[in-house]
Write a protein that holds these residues in place. Structure first.
Motif, short mmCIF file in Angstrom:
data_model
loop_
_atom_site.label_atom_id
_atom_site.label_comp_id
_atom_site.label_asym_id
_atom_site.label_seq_id
_atom_site.Cartn_x
_atom_site.Cartn_y
_atom_site.Cartn_z
N GLU A 17 45.09 44.16 44.16
CA GLU A 17 44.43 45.47 44.17
C GLU A 17 45.18 46.45 45.07
OE1 GLU A 17 40.02 47.36 44.85
OE2 GLU A 17 40.56 45.61 46.02
N SER A 18 45.66 45.99 46.20
CA SER A 18 46.37 46.88 47.11
C SER A 18 47.74 47.30 46.56
CB SER A 18 46.53 46.24 48.49
OG SER A 18 47.40 45.13 48.44
N LEU A 19 48.35 46.45 45.73
CA LEU A 19 49.67 46.74 45.18
C LEU A 19 49.63 47.47 43.84
CD1 LEU A 19 51.37 43.34 46.08
CD2 LEU A 19 51.73 45.55 47.20
N ALA A 20 48.58 47.23 43.06
CA ALA A 20 48.46 47.87 41.74
C ALA A 20 46.99 48.20 41.48
CB ALA A 20 49.01 46.95 40.65
N VAL A 39 50.91 46.64 30.04
CA VAL A 39 51.80 47.15 31.09
C VAL A 39 52.91 47.97 30.46
CG1 VAL A 39 53.31 46.52 33.01
CG2 VAL A 39 51.33 45.08 32.47
N THR A 40 53.04 49.23 30.88
CA THR A 40 54.14 50.06 30.40
C THR A 40 55.35 49.87 31.31
OG1 THR A 40 53.58 51.98 31.75
CG2 THR A 40 52.48 51.80 29.60
N ALA A 41 56.48 50.37 30.87
CA ALA A 41 57.71 50.26 31.66
C ALA A 41 57.55 50.94 33.01
CB ALA A 41 58.87 50.87 30.88
N ASP A 42 56.82 52.06 33.06
CA ASP A 42 56.62 52.78 34.31
C ASP A 42 55.73 52.01 35.28
OD1 ASP A 42 58.15 54.87 33.35
OD2 ASP A 42 56.42 56.05 32.71
N GLU A 43 54.87 51.15 34.77
CA GLU A 43 53.94 50.40 35.60
C GLU A 43 54.46 49.02 35.99
OE1 GLU A 43 49.83 52.07 33.61
OE2 GLU A 43 50.94 50.48 32.58
N LEU A 44 55.53 48.59 35.36
CA LEU A 44 56.01 47.22 35.50
C LEU A 44 56.33 46.83 36.94
CD1 LEU A 44 56.67 44.61 34.06
CD2 LEU A 44 58.97 45.50 33.62
N ALA A 45 56.96 47.69 37.69
CA ALA A 45 57.36 47.35 39.07
C ALA A 45 56.14 47.01 39.93
CB ALA A 45 58.16 48.48 39.70
N ALA A 46 55.09 47.80 39.84
CA ALA A 46 53.89 47.55 40.64
C ALA A 46 53.20 46.26 40.22
CB ALA A 46 52.91 48.72 40.52
#
Length: 63
Positions: A17-20, A39-46
């Motif tokens: 929750e704290s990271l995403a 999960v989209t490409a923009d959200e993948l890192a989180a």
């Protein structure tokens, strides 16, 4: 891609929750609520950071 939660492993610590926070929320009883699956490409890192940060290895990303 989507994120999958293994509820048998999740202890509700809240690191995900704290990271995403757009994907995960811990409710008042300590249970994980998955807000989004895809999960989209923009959200993948989180989401990847959440998966790696989960001490119980309850999260994974699948195609």
């Amino acid at each position: 891609m989507k994120v999958v939660v293994d509820r048998s492993k999740c202890t509700g610590l809240g690191i995900c929750e704290s990271l995403a926070p757009e994907f995960f929320e811990i409710d008042d009883s300590g249970d994980l609520i998955q807000l989004k699956e895809g999960v989209t490409a923009d959200e993948l890192a989180a989401v990847e950071e959440s998966v790696q940060g989960c001490p119980t290895e309850a999260l994974r990303i699948v195609s």
